[in-house]
Design a protein around this motif. Sequence first.
Motif, PDB file in Angstrom:
ATOM      1  N   LEU A  71       0.822  -1.212   0.000  1.00  0.00           N
ATOM      2  CA  LEU A  71       0.000   0.000   0.000  1.00  0.00           C
ATOM      3  C   LEU A  71       0.854   1.259   0.000  1.00  0.00           C
ATOM      4  O   LEU A  71       0.547   2.242  -0.683  1.00  0.00           O
ATOM      5  CB  LEU A  71      -0.929  -0.009   1.224  1.00  0.00           C
ATOM      6  CG  LEU A  71      -2.055  -1.053   1.202  1.00  0.00           C
ATOM      7  CD1 LEU A  71      -2.780  -1.074   2.545  1.00  0.00           C
ATOM      8  CD2 LEU A  71      -3.044  -0.750   0.079  1.00  0.00           C
ATOM      9  N   PHE A  72       1.954   1.190   0.780  1.00  0.00           N
ATOM     10  CA  PHE A  72       2.857   2.344   0.850  1.00  0.00           C
ATOM     11  C   PHE A  72       3.455   2.646  -0.520  1.00  0.00           C
ATOM     12  O   PHE A  72       3.435   3.794  -0.985  1.00  0.00           O
ATOM     13  CB  PHE A  72       3.967   2.078   1.868  1.00  0.00           C
ATOM     14  CG  PHE A  72       5.036   3.132   1.876  1.00  0.00           C
ATOM     15  CD1 PHE A  72       4.816   4.359   2.496  1.00  0.00           C
ATOM     16  CD2 PHE A  72       6.255   2.898   1.257  1.00  0.00           C
ATOM     17  CE1 PHE A  72       5.800   5.337   2.495  1.00  0.00           C
ATOM     18  CE2 PHE A  72       7.235   3.876   1.258  1.00  0.00           C
ATOM     19  CZ  PHE A  72       7.017   5.090   1.873  1.00  0.00           C
ATOM     20  N   PHE A  73       4.001   1.604  -1.180  1.00  0.00           N
ATOM     21  CA  PHE A  73       4.607   1.796  -2.497  1.00  0.00           C
ATOM     22  C   PHE A  73       3.556   2.194  -3.535  1.00  0.00           C
ATOM     23  O   PHE A  73       3.827   2.994  -4.437  1.00  0.00           O
ATOM     24  CB  PHE A  73       5.339   0.531  -2.951  1.00  0.00           C
ATOM     25  CG  PHE A  73       6.666   0.347  -2.278  1.00  0.00           C
ATOM     26  CD1 PHE A  73       7.691   1.262  -2.452  1.00  0.00           C
ATOM     27  CD2 PHE A  73       6.895  -0.740  -1.436  1.00  0.00           C
ATOM     28  CE1 PHE A  73       8.921   1.097  -1.833  1.00  0.00           C
ATOM     29  CE2 PHE A  73       8.111  -0.914  -0.807  1.00  0.00           C
ATOM     30  CZ  PHE A  73       9.130   0.005  -0.997  1.00  0.00           C
ATOM     31  N   TYR A  74       2.361   1.648  -3.399  1.00  0.00           N
ATOM     32  CA  TYR A  74       1.297   1.974  -4.351  1.00  0.00           C
ATOM     33  C   TYR A  74       0.941   3.462  -4.275  1.00  0.00           C
ATOM     34  O   TYR A  74       0.902   4.163  -5.290  1.00  0.00           O
ATOM     35  CB  TYR A  74       0.055   1.117  -4.062  1.00  0.00           C
ATOM     36  CG  TYR A  74      -1.157   1.543  -4.853  1.00  0.00           C
ATOM     37  CD1 TYR A  74      -1.289   1.215  -6.197  1.00  0.00           C
ATOM     38  CD2 TYR A  74      -2.177   2.280  -4.234  1.00  0.00           C
ATOM     39  CE1 TYR A  74      -2.411   1.617  -6.918  1.00  0.00           C
ATOM     40  CE2 TYR A  74      -3.293   2.685  -4.954  1.00  0.00           C
ATOM     41  CZ  TYR A  74      -3.401   2.348  -6.295  1.00  0.00           C
ATOM     42  OH  TYR A  74      -4.495   2.746  -7.000  1.00  0.00           O
ATOM     43  N   PHE A  75       0.693   3.924  -3.021  1.00  0.00           N
ATOM     44  CA  PHE A  75       0.307   5.325  -2.870  1.00  0.00           C
ATOM     45  C   PHE A  75       1.480   6.272  -3.149  1.00  0.00           C
ATOM     46  O   PHE A  75       1.289   7.373  -3.656  1.00  0.00           O
ATOM     47  CB  PHE A  75      -0.278   5.581  -1.482  1.00  0.00           C
ATOM     48  CG  PHE A  75      -1.663   5.021  -1.310  1.00  0.00           C
ATOM     49  CD1 PHE A  75      -2.734   5.601  -1.976  1.00  0.00           C
ATOM     50  CD2 PHE A  75      -1.902   3.906  -0.512  1.00  0.00           C
ATOM     51  CE1 PHE A  75      -4.027   5.094  -1.837  1.00  0.00           C
ATOM     52  CE2 PHE A  75      -3.186   3.389  -0.376  1.00  0.00           C
ATOM     53  CZ  PHE A  75      -4.250   3.979  -1.037  1.00  0.00           C
ATOM     54  N   VAL A 103       3.538   9.720  -9.637  1.00  0.00           N
ATOM     55  CA  VAL A 103       2.927   9.839 -10.964  1.00  0.00           C
ATOM     56  C   VAL A 103       2.104  11.116 -11.057  1.00  0.00           C
ATOM     57  O   VAL A 103       2.150  11.840 -12.054  1.00  0.00           O
ATOM     58  CB  VAL A 103       2.047   8.604 -11.270  1.00  0.00           C
ATOM     59  CG1 VAL A 103       1.217   8.840 -12.528  1.00  0.00           C
ATOM     60  CG2 VAL A 103       2.908   7.362 -11.429  1.00  0.00           C
ATOM     61  N   GLN A 104       1.344  11.415  -9.986  1.00  0.00           N
ATOM     62  CA  GLN A 104       0.519  12.626  -9.972  1.00  0.00           C
ATOM     63  C   GLN A 104       1.381  13.878 -10.052  1.00  0.00           C
ATOM     64  O   GLN A 104       1.039  14.843 -10.740  1.00  0.00           O
ATOM     65  CB  GLN A 104      -0.348  12.650  -8.712  1.00  0.00           C
ATOM     66  CG  GLN A 104      -1.359  13.796  -8.673  1.00  0.00           C
ATOM     67  CD  GLN A 104      -2.346  13.740  -9.814  1.00  0.00           C
ATOM     68  OE1 GLN A 104      -2.910  12.695 -10.081  1.00  0.00           O
ATOM     69  NE2 GLN A 104      -2.539  14.862 -10.484  1.00  0.00           N
ATOM     70  N   ILE A 105       2.521  13.853  -9.326  1.00  0.00           N
ATOM     71  CA  ILE A 105       3.448  14.995  -9.372  1.00  0.00           C
ATOM     72  C   ILE A 105       3.972  15.187 -10.785  1.00  0.00           C
ATOM     73  O   ILE A 105       4.069  16.310 -11.296  1.00  0.00           O
ATOM     74  CB  ILE A 105       4.606  14.791  -8.372  1.00  0.00           C
ATOM     75  CG1 ILE A 105       4.092  14.894  -6.933  1.00  0.00           C
ATOM     76  CG2 ILE A 105       5.709  15.814  -8.609  1.00  0.00           C
ATOM     77  CD1 ILE A 105       5.114  14.521  -5.877  1.00  0.00           C
ATOM     78  N   GLU A 106       4.336  14.061 -11.435  1.00  0.00           N
ATOM     79  CA  GLU A 106       4.842  14.129 -12.809  1.00  0.00           C
ATOM     80  C   GLU A 106       3.764  14.653 -13.755  1.00  0.00           C
ATOM     81  O   GLU A 106       4.043  15.448 -14.649  1.00  0.00           O
ATOM     82  CB  GLU A 106       5.324  12.744 -13.270  1.00  0.00           C
ATOM     83  CG  GLU A 106       6.599  12.278 -12.600  1.00  0.00           C
ATOM     84  CD  GLU A 106       7.778  13.181 -12.928  1.00  0.00           C
ATOM     85  OE1 GLU A 106       7.876  13.627 -14.082  1.00  0.00           O
ATOM     86  OE2 GLU A 106       8.590  13.450 -12.030  1.00  0.00           O
ATOM     87  N   VAL A 107       2.539  14.175 -13.551  1.00  0.00           N
ATOM     88  CA  VAL A 107       1.421  14.633 -14.392  1.00  0.00           C
ATOM     89  C   VAL A 107       1.201  16.139 -14.201  1.00  0.00           C
ATOM     90  O   VAL A 107       1.020  16.886 -15.169  1.00  0.00           O
ATOM     91  CB  VAL A 107       0.125  13.853 -14.063  1.00  0.00           C
ATOM     92  CG1 VAL A 107      -1.081  14.509 -14.741  1.00  0.00           C
ATOM     93  CG2 VAL A 107       0.252  12.408 -14.505  1.00  0.00           C
ATOM     94  N   ASP A 108       1.218  16.573 -12.936  1.00  0.00           N
ATOM     95  CA  ASP A 108       1.045  18.004 -12.642  1.00  0.00           C
ATOM     96  C   ASP A 108       2.168  18.824 -13.282  1.00  0.00           C
ATOM     97  O   ASP A 108       1.925  19.923 -13.817  1.00  0.00           O
ATOM     98  CB  ASP A 108       1.014  18.245 -11.133  1.00  0.00           C
ATOM     99  CG  ASP A 108      -0.243  17.674 -10.482  1.00  0.00           C
ATOM    100  OD1 ASP A 108      -1.210  17.410 -11.214  1.00  0.00           O
ATOM    101  OD2 ASP A 108      -0.227  17.476  -9.250  1.00  0.00           O
ATOM    102  N   LYS A 109       3.402  18.287 -13.217  1.00  0.00           N
ATOM    103  CA  LYS A 109       4.549  18.979 -13.802  1.00  0.00           C
ATOM    104  C   LYS A 109       4.387  19.103 -15.311  1.00  0.00           C
ATOM    105  O   LYS A 109       4.627  20.163 -15.894  1.00  0.00           O
ATOM    106  CB  LYS A 109       5.833  18.211 -13.463  1.00  0.00           C
ATOM    107  CG  LYS A 109       7.098  18.878 -13.955  1.00  0.00           C
ATOM    108  CD  LYS A 109       8.327  18.074 -13.557  1.00  0.00           C
ATOM    109  CE  LYS A 109       9.593  18.716 -14.108  1.00  0.00           C
ATOM    110  NZ  LYS A 109      10.798  17.910 -13.764  1.00  0.00           N
TER     111      LYS A 109
END
Length: 264
Positions: free
Chosen positions: A31-35, A41-47
Motif C-alpha cells: 500500500l505504501f509503495f502503491y500510494f 505519478v501525480q506529481i509528474e502529471v502536474d509537472k
Amino acid sequence: MNSINLENSEIIQVVFFTLLAFISMFLVLILFFYFSRKKIVQIEVDKKNLEIDHQKELLNSVLITQEEERKRIAQDLHDDISSKLNVVSLNSHLLKTPNLNETEQLEITNNIIELTQKALENSRRIAHDLLPPVLEKFGLHAGIEELVEEFNSTKTVKVSYENSVDFECYPIEKHLHIFRILQELLNNSLRNGKATKVSIQFTTFDNRKTCTYIDNGVGFDSLSVGNLKGLGMKNIESRINFLGGDFSFISKPNEGVKMTFNFN
C-alpha cells in the motif's frame, strides 16, 4: 501428552501470528509503495500539465504578437501607402483636365513625383521592419551592428557590442529570432528602463553560444512573477525556446537589468 499438545498449540499460534505480522507488513509495504508511486505519478502529471500550460502561454503570446504585427502593417499600408497612392491617382486624373497651363501641369507632376517617392520610402520601411535587408545580405553580426548604430544615433543611450561567435553556420530564421530578442530588449531599456548604457556580448563556452545583455536602467523586481509575464518577455522567451536555449534574468529596482540567454 496434554503438555505436548499445549506446546504444539502455542507453536502454531506463534507461527500464525508471525505469518500474520509478515503478511500485514507486506500489505502495508504494498500500500505504501502503491500510494507513493501514485503520488509520484501525480506529481509528474502536474509537472507536465504546468509545462503544457506554459507552452500554451508562449504560443499564445506569439500569436498575439503576430496579430499585432499584422494590424500594424495593415495600418501602415493603409495610412502611408494607400492614402498616398490615392492622391497620386487623383493627381494623375487632374493631368487630363483640359486647358491646363504649364505651371499647373508642373505642380501636379511634382506632387505625383513627391508622393510616389514617399510611398516608396514607406514601403521600404515596412519591408525593413518585416526582415531587415542587412540580415539577409550580410548576416546577423552586421544586422546587430546596424541596430546598435540606430540606437546610438538617438544620443540618449550608449550601446556597446562585442562578439566572438560565428553566426554564419546558423540559418536566417535563427538570425531573425536573435535580432528580434535584442531589438525587444533595447526598446525596453530605452522606453521603460530609461537606460543610458547598454552592453551586448556574445561568447562561446562548452559549445554553447551565449548572449549577455546588461543595462543601467531603473530596473524592477525580477522575483515578482507579474513583472515577467508581460507580452514582451513572453515573446522573448518563446523566441529563445525556438532557438533551443534557456535564459536567466536578474533585475532589482535602480540596479538595471542583466539577461543571459544561450542557444545551439
